[in-house]
Design a protein around this motif. Structure first.
Motif, PDB file in Angstrom:
ATOM      1  N   ARG A  33       0.954  -1.503  -0.015  1.00  0.00           N
ATOM      2  CA  ARG A  33      -0.523  -0.093   0.312  1.00  0.00           C
ATOM      3  C   ARG A  33       0.459   1.092   0.417  1.00  0.00           C
ATOM      4  O   ARG A  33       2.116   1.335   0.870  1.00  0.00           O
ATOM      5  N   ILE A  34       0.706   2.343  -0.913  1.00  0.00           N
ATOM      6  CA  ILE A  34       1.396   3.428  -1.276  1.00  0.00           C
ATOM      7  C   ILE A  34       0.436   4.612  -1.076  1.00  0.00           C
ATOM      8  O   ILE A  34      -0.374   5.023  -1.431  1.00  0.00           O
ATOM      9  N   VAL A  35       0.554   5.837  -0.231  1.00  0.00           N
ATOM     10  CA  VAL A  35       0.267   6.905  -0.291  1.00  0.00           C
ATOM     11  C   VAL A  35       1.553   7.650  -1.055  1.00  0.00           C
ATOM     12  O   VAL A  35       2.527   7.441  -0.789  1.00  0.00           O
ATOM     13  N   VAL A  36       0.861   8.536  -1.335  1.00  0.00           N
ATOM     14  CA  VAL A  36       1.726   9.438  -2.940  1.00  0.00           C
ATOM     15  C   VAL A  36       2.024  11.202  -2.018  1.00  0.00           C
ATOM     16  O   VAL A  36       0.036  11.470  -2.203  1.00  0.00           O
ATOM     17  N   ILE A  37       2.863  11.690  -2.047  1.00  0.00           N
ATOM     18  CA  ILE A  37       2.212  12.795  -1.112  1.00  0.00           C
ATOM     19  C   ILE A  37       3.153  14.405  -2.247  1.00  0.00           C
ATOM     20  O   ILE A  37       4.526  13.368  -2.565  1.00  0.00           O
ATOM     21  N   MET A  57      -0.766   6.017 -12.229  1.00  0.00           N
ATOM     22  CA  MET A  57      -0.973   6.000 -10.946  1.00  0.00           C
ATOM     23  C   MET A  57      -2.176   5.447 -10.527  1.00  0.00           C
ATOM     24  O   MET A  57      -2.749   4.821  -9.599  1.00  0.00           O
ATOM     25  N   ALA A  58      -3.396   5.790 -10.963  1.00  0.00           N
ATOM     26  CA  ALA A  58      -4.043   4.877 -10.611  1.00  0.00           C
ATOM     27  C   ALA A  58      -5.113   3.978 -11.665  1.00  0.00           C
ATOM     28  O   ALA A  58      -5.788   2.725 -10.835  1.00  0.00           O
ATOM     29  N   ARG A  59      -4.341   3.574 -12.317  1.00  0.00           N
ATOM     30  CA  ARG A  59      -4.197   2.231 -12.669  1.00  0.00           C
ATOM     31  C   ARG A  59      -3.455   1.246 -11.296  1.00  0.00           C
ATOM     32  O   ARG A  59      -3.714   0.095 -12.389  1.00  0.00           O
ATOM     33  N   ASN A  60      -2.439   1.636 -10.840  1.00  0.00           N
ATOM     34  CA  ASN A  60      -1.619   0.308 -10.260  1.00  0.00           C
ATOM     35  C   ASN A  60      -2.325   0.759  -8.874  1.00  0.00           C
ATOM     36  O   ASN A  60      -2.486   1.798  -8.406  1.00  0.00           O
ATOM     37  N   SER A  61      -3.441  -0.402  -8.410  1.00  0.00           N
ATOM     38  CA  SER A  61      -4.100  -0.781  -7.133  1.00  0.00           C
ATOM     39  C   SER A  61      -3.139  -0.907  -5.860  1.00  0.00           C
ATOM     40  O   SER A  61      -3.546  -0.261  -4.784  1.00  0.00           O
ATOM     41  N   VAL A  62      -2.012  -0.880  -6.111  1.00  0.00           N
ATOM     42  CA  VAL A  62      -0.320  -0.896  -5.136  1.00  0.00           C
ATOM     43  C   VAL A  62      -0.920   0.878  -4.254  1.00  0.00           C
ATOM     44  O   VAL A  62      -0.682   1.236  -3.273  1.00  0.00           O
ATOM     45  N   ILE A  63      -0.765   1.529  -5.561  1.00  0.00           N
ATOM     46  CA  ILE A  63      -1.290   2.806  -5.119  1.00  0.00           C
ATOM     47  C   ILE A  63      -2.510   3.273  -4.600  1.00  0.00           C
ATOM     48  O   ILE A  63      -3.212   4.060  -5.379  1.00  0.00           O
ATOM     49  N   ARG A  64      -2.596   3.563  -2.997  1.00  0.00           N
ATOM     50  CA  ARG A  64      -3.648   4.112  -2.318  1.00  0.00           C
ATOM     51  C   ARG A  64      -4.829   5.167  -2.278  1.00  0.00           C
ATOM     52  O   ARG A  64      -5.817   4.993  -2.777  1.00  0.00           O
ATOM     53  N   TRP A  65      -3.564   5.901  -1.931  1.00  0.00           N
ATOM     54  CA  TRP A  65      -4.137   7.536  -2.018  1.00  0.00           C
ATOM     55  C   TRP A  65      -3.232   8.024  -2.019  1.00  0.00           C
ATOM     56  O   TRP A  65      -2.198   7.664  -2.679  1.00  0.00           O
ATOM     57  N   TRP A  66      -3.545   9.607  -2.615  1.00  0.00           N
ATOM     58  CA  TRP A  66      -2.465  10.196  -2.759  1.00  0.00           C
ATOM     59  C   TRP A  66      -3.380  10.969  -2.007  1.00  0.00           C
ATOM     60  O   TRP A  66      -3.879  12.548  -2.437  1.00  0.00           O
ATOM     61  N   ILE A  67      -1.797  12.943  -1.254  1.00  0.00           N
ATOM     62  CA  ILE A  67      -2.639  14.293  -0.888  1.00  0.00           C
ATOM     63  C   ILE A  67      -1.490  15.151  -2.203  1.00  0.00           C
ATOM     64  O   ILE A  67      -0.406  14.305  -1.852  1.00  0.00           O
ATOM     65  N   LEU A  68      -1.990  16.055  -2.568  1.00  0.00           N
ATOM     66  CA  LEU A  68      -1.650  17.309  -3.197  1.00  0.00           C
ATOM     67  C   LEU A  68      -2.255  18.725  -2.717  1.00  0.00           C
ATOM     68  O   LEU A  68      -3.696  18.672  -1.836  1.00  0.00           O
ATOM     69  N   SER A  69      -1.841  19.262  -3.189  1.00  0.00           N
ATOM     70  CA  SER A  69      -2.271  21.212  -2.844  1.00  0.00           C
ATOM     71  C   SER A  69      -2.824  21.001  -4.029  1.00  0.00           C
ATOM     72  O   SER A  69      -1.788  21.017  -5.657  1.00  0.00           O
ATOM     73  N   LEU A  70      -3.663  21.782  -4.861  1.00  0.00           N
ATOM     74  CA  LEU A  70      -4.542  22.646  -5.706  1.00  0.00           C
ATOM     75  C   LEU A  70      -4.905  23.029  -5.803  1.00  0.00           C
ATOM     76  O   LEU A  70      -5.400  24.223  -4.936  1.00  0.00           O
ATOM     77  N   ASN A 157      -7.664   6.144  -4.676  1.00  0.00           N
ATOM     78  CA  ASN A 157      -7.105   5.135  -5.654  1.00  0.00           C
ATOM     79  C   ASN A 157      -9.121   4.522  -5.967  1.00  0.00           C
ATOM     80  O   ASN A 157      -9.104   3.573  -5.406  1.00  0.00           O
ATOM     81  N   SER A 158      -9.444   4.579  -7.182  1.00  0.00           N
ATOM     82  CA  SER A 158     -11.150   4.104  -7.169  1.00  0.00           C
ATOM     83  C   SER A 158     -10.620   2.246  -7.276  1.00  0.00           C
ATOM     84  O   SER A 158     -11.748   1.727  -7.343  1.00  0.00           O
ATOM     85  N   LEU A 159      -9.684   1.391  -7.215  1.00  0.00           N
ATOM     86  CA  LEU A 159      -9.430   0.428  -8.177  1.00  0.00           C
ATOM     87  C   LEU A 159      -9.187  -0.139  -6.411  1.00  0.00           C
ATOM     88  O   LEU A 159     -10.283  -1.887  -6.236  1.00  0.00           O
ATOM     89  N   THR A 160      -9.067   0.837  -5.653  1.00  0.00           N
ATOM     90  CA  THR A 160      -9.471   0.113  -3.886  1.00  0.00           C
ATOM     91  C   THR A 160      -9.956   0.499  -2.928  1.00  0.00           C
ATOM     92  O   THR A 160      -9.994   0.448  -2.098  1.00  0.00           O
TER      93      THR A 160
END
Length: 162
Positions: A33-37, A57-70, A157-160
């Motif tokens: 499980r990976i969270v990307v910051i 990243m969305a196609r990779n089910s190991v990448i579960r979360w993504w925290i970003l600034s927008l 991630n929508s996959l997970t």
């Protein structure tokens, strides 16, 4: 307090599709499980690079979360005009008109959105004047952000997401 995860910093040329794919493959082989910051990163990347990063990243089910600034385009333009010289000629690119919906259309679910001005007030950050002013700024629709808007966003991630 004992950490429940391992912090790993990686460097890669995200504008190079092969380097990005190699990085994601390597990470997928090392973790369950990976969270990307990516705080403060996306606005510096070309739109095509963000598109590629978001979808891969969305196609990779190991990448579960993504925290970003927008940031909205108005906020990015303000940063360009106010801090352009300090940025040393760095060009700011990414500011989607549809805000968080950009990610929803590319395999991510939005779980939390913290509008920067309100987060600064809650955390007692920024100037006294900004914290007082924040009381009068409404929470905005993150799918249709106003001209000058910024937020920290937590995606799943929508996959997970199940």
């Amino acid at each position: 307090e004992r950490p429940a995860c391992q912090l790993k910093r990686e460097s890669a040329d995200l504008t190079d599709p092969k380097a990005l794919a190699a990085l994601l493959d390597r990470l997928a082989g090392q973790a369950k499980r990976i969270v990307v910051i990516a705080e403060g990163l996306l606005m510096y990347l070309p739109v095509t690079t963000v598109e590629q990063l978001t979808c891969q990243m969305a196609r990779n089910s190991v990448i579960r979360w993504w925290i970003l600034s927008l940031n909205s385009s108005g906020a990015v333009n303000m940063l360009r005009s106010n801090f352009g010289r300090e940025l040393g000629g760095v060009v700011l690119h990414f500011a989607p008109r549809d805000g968080v919906a950009y990610f929803e259309h590319r395999g991510w679910e939005v779980k939390e959105v913290f509008q920067l001005v309100h987060a600064a007030r809650r955390l007692h950050r920024g100037t006294w004047w900004l914290r007082q002013f924040a009381r009068f700024i409404p929470e905005e629709d993150p799918r249709n952000p106003p001209k000058r808007w910024g937020a920290v966003v937590r995606l799943v991630n929508s996959l997970t997401a199940g």
